[in-house]
Design an enzyme around this catalytic site. Structure first.
Site, PDB file in Angstrom:
ATOM      1  N   LYS A 183      -0.024   4.284  -0.354  1.00 25.82           N
ATOM      2  CA  LYS A 183      -0.748   5.462   0.164  1.00 25.82           C
ATOM      3  C   LYS A 183      -0.513   6.663  -0.774  1.00 25.82           C
ATOM      4  CE  LYS A 183       0.189   3.707   4.750  1.00 25.82           C
ATOM      5  NZ  LYS A 183      -0.127   3.842   6.139  1.00 25.82           N
TER       6      LYS A 183
ATOM      7  N   GLU B 161      -5.420  -5.211  10.355  1.00 27.70           N
ATOM      8  CA  GLU B 161      -4.442  -4.152  10.584  1.00 27.70           C
ATOM      9  C   GLU B 161      -4.790  -3.385  11.856  1.00 27.70           C
ATOM     10  OE1 GLU B 161      -2.364  -2.873   6.759  1.00 27.70           O
ATOM     11  OE2 GLU B 161      -4.210  -1.735   6.834  1.00 27.70           O
TER      12      GLU B 161
ATOM     13  N   GLU C  51      -7.200   4.449   7.586  1.00 27.48           N
ATOM     14  CA  GLU C  51      -7.039   5.886   7.319  1.00 27.48           C
ATOM     15  C   GLU C  51      -8.297   6.445   6.670  1.00 27.48           C
ATOM     16  OE1 GLU C  51      -3.313   5.529   5.249  1.00 27.48           O
ATOM     17  OE2 GLU C  51      -2.334   5.056   7.159  1.00 27.48           O
TER      18      GLU C  51
ATOM     19  N   ASN D  10       0.855  -1.193   0.000  1.00 28.74           N
ATOM     20  CA  ASN D  10       0.000   0.000   0.000  1.00 28.74           C
ATOM     21  C   ASN D  10       0.888   1.239   0.000  1.00 28.74           C
ATOM     22  OD1 ASN D  10      -1.871   1.999   0.421  1.00 28.74           O
ATOM     23  ND2 ASN D  10      -2.293   1.445   2.555  1.00 28.74           N
TER      24      ASN D  10
ATOM     25  N   GLY E 195       2.108   2.315  10.590  1.00 28.99           N
ATOM     26  CA  GLY E 195       3.012   3.448  10.432  1.00 28.99           C
ATOM     27  C   GLY E 195       3.681   3.889  11.720  1.00 28.99           C
TER      28      GLY E 195
ATOM     29  N   SER F 128       3.298  -2.061  10.340  1.00 28.86           N
ATOM     30  CA  SER F 128       4.751  -1.997  10.591  1.00 28.86           C
ATOM     31  C   SER F 128       5.497  -3.287  10.276  1.00 28.86           C
ATOM     32  CB  SER F 128       5.025  -1.548  12.038  1.00 28.86           C
ATOM     33  OG  SER F 128       4.536  -0.239  12.233  1.00 28.86           O
TER      34      SER F 128
ATOM     35  N   HIS G 232      -9.528   0.698   4.527  1.00 23.23           N
ATOM     36  CA  HIS G 232      -8.298   1.032   5.260  1.00 23.23           C
ATOM     37  C   HIS G 232      -8.640   1.977   6.413  1.00 23.23           C
ATOM     38  CE1 HIS G 232      -4.300   2.476   6.242  1.00 23.23           C
ATOM     39  NE2 HIS G 232      -3.835   1.418   5.611  1.00 23.23           N
TER      40      HIS G 232
HETATM   41  C1  PEP Z   1      -0.850   0.179   5.864  1.00 22.71           C
HETATM   42  O1  PEP Z   1      -0.958   1.359   5.636  1.00 22.71           O
HETATM   43  O2  PEP Z   1      -1.695  -0.597   5.417  1.00 22.71           O
HETATM   44  C2  PEP Z   1       0.282  -0.293   6.664  1.00 22.71           C
HETATM   45  C3  PEP Z   1       0.253  -1.513   7.109  1.00 22.71           C
HETATM   46  O3  PEP Z   1       1.296   0.604   6.887  1.00 22.71           O
HETATM   47  P1  PEP Z   1       2.724   0.312   7.587  1.00 22.71           P
HETATM   48  O4  PEP Z   1       3.242  -0.983   7.026  1.00 22.71           O
HETATM   49  O5  PEP Z   1       3.584   1.479   7.202  1.00 22.71           O
HETATM   50  O6  PEP Z   1       2.482   0.220   9.044  1.00 22.71           O
END
Ligand code: PEP
Length: 260
Positions: free
Chosen positions: A12, A177, A108, A10, A183, A223, A106
């Site tokens: 973003k 997630e 976000e 992803n 992040g 992460s 997601h």
């Molecule tokens: C994501 O945005 O789906 C995600 C898992 O981000 P990160 O790996 O940076 O934590």
């Protein structure tokens, strides 16, 4: 039955790729091409399904340059087939552009853009009806985890989808997630991740079908990097990863190959 390992990237909106951009800069045509070139030249385990999700404006460019066998996902899609919906993009437009997946729900978008469980579910239905695969994100906040509401939150997000799409989950990949891990550099422990993945599989068995429980890929996001992916990948119910920050770096390939 072995489920095919699945790794999504992803990108973003912000794309940071070492050789062309400074940290914090958004992606550019050049940086996207660099990521694609890295993937195209990499030795990728053939047993892994890989889907990358660049910002909308780079979808076509990505599809055009990315080697065949690797797929592309949109980071969003609208729930109506056509009409006057400024700024939105339809399932058929994605299909027409060679895009085969959509990344939906997601955190976000759920938090910053206030997307409700029902809205995410209606977009999932539209995407499936139109022939796209869906990477369906779910996950709890830190507050919800501390209140021991993780399973309740995750299963209610999934229930909205089950109510909309019914029993056929064959084109859905569930991405668990935890919001507190996205992040932040704070990855869920293997036990924490496995516990939720197992609970999701049990929920699928009870609320959808034995087949959905057995076959649906449940991937972990939050992460993930080249150092922590190996242990996570060994867990019984972890069928892959959704990777944010680390998908923009050459080490993404190591995460894709975590099982090999
Ligand atoms: C994501 O945005 O789906 C995600 C898992 O981000 P990160 O790996 O940076 O934590």
């Amino acid at each position: 039955m072995a489920r095919q390992f699945f790794v999504g990237g992803n990108f973003k909106m912000s794309v940071f790729y070492p050789s062309t951009l400074e940290k914090g800069q958004n992606g550019t045509v050049q940086s996207i091409k660099e990521i694609i070139e890295n993937l195209n030249n990499a030795k990728i385990d053939e047993n892994v399904e890989v889907v990358i999700s660049p910002p909308t404006i780079y979808l076509l460019l990505t599809r055009e340059h990315l080697r065949s066998g690797l797929e592309v996902a949109a980071q969003n899609v609208f729930n109506k087939p056509n009409g006057a919906f400024t700024g939105e993009i339809s399932v058929s437009q994605l299909k027409d552009s060679g895009i085969t997946w959509a990344l939906l729900g997601h955190s976000e978008r759920r938090t910053i853009l206030s997307e409700s469980d029902d809205f995410v579910a209606s977009k999932t239905k539209a995407a499936l009806d139109g022939g796209l695969g869906v990477i369906l994100c779910c996950g709890e906040s830190l507050e919800q985890r501390e209140a021991e509401k993780t399973i309740e939150v995750v299963t209610s997000q999934l229930k909205a989808v089950a109510d909309a799409v019914g029993k056929d989950w064959s084109k859905i990949v569930i991405a668990y997630e935890p919001i507190w891990a996205i992040g932040t550099g704070k990855v869920a422990s293997t036990e924490q991740a496995q516990e939720v993945h197992k609970a999701i599989r049990e929920w699928l068995k009870k609320e959808v079908s034995d087949e959905a429980a057995e076959k649906t890929r449940i991937i972990y996001g939050g992460s993930v990097n080249e150092k922590n992916c190996g242990e996570l990948a060994k867990q019984e119910d972890i069928d892959g990863f959704l990777v944010g920050g680390a998908s923009l770096k050459p080490a993404f390939v190591d995460i894709i190959n975590a099982k090999s």
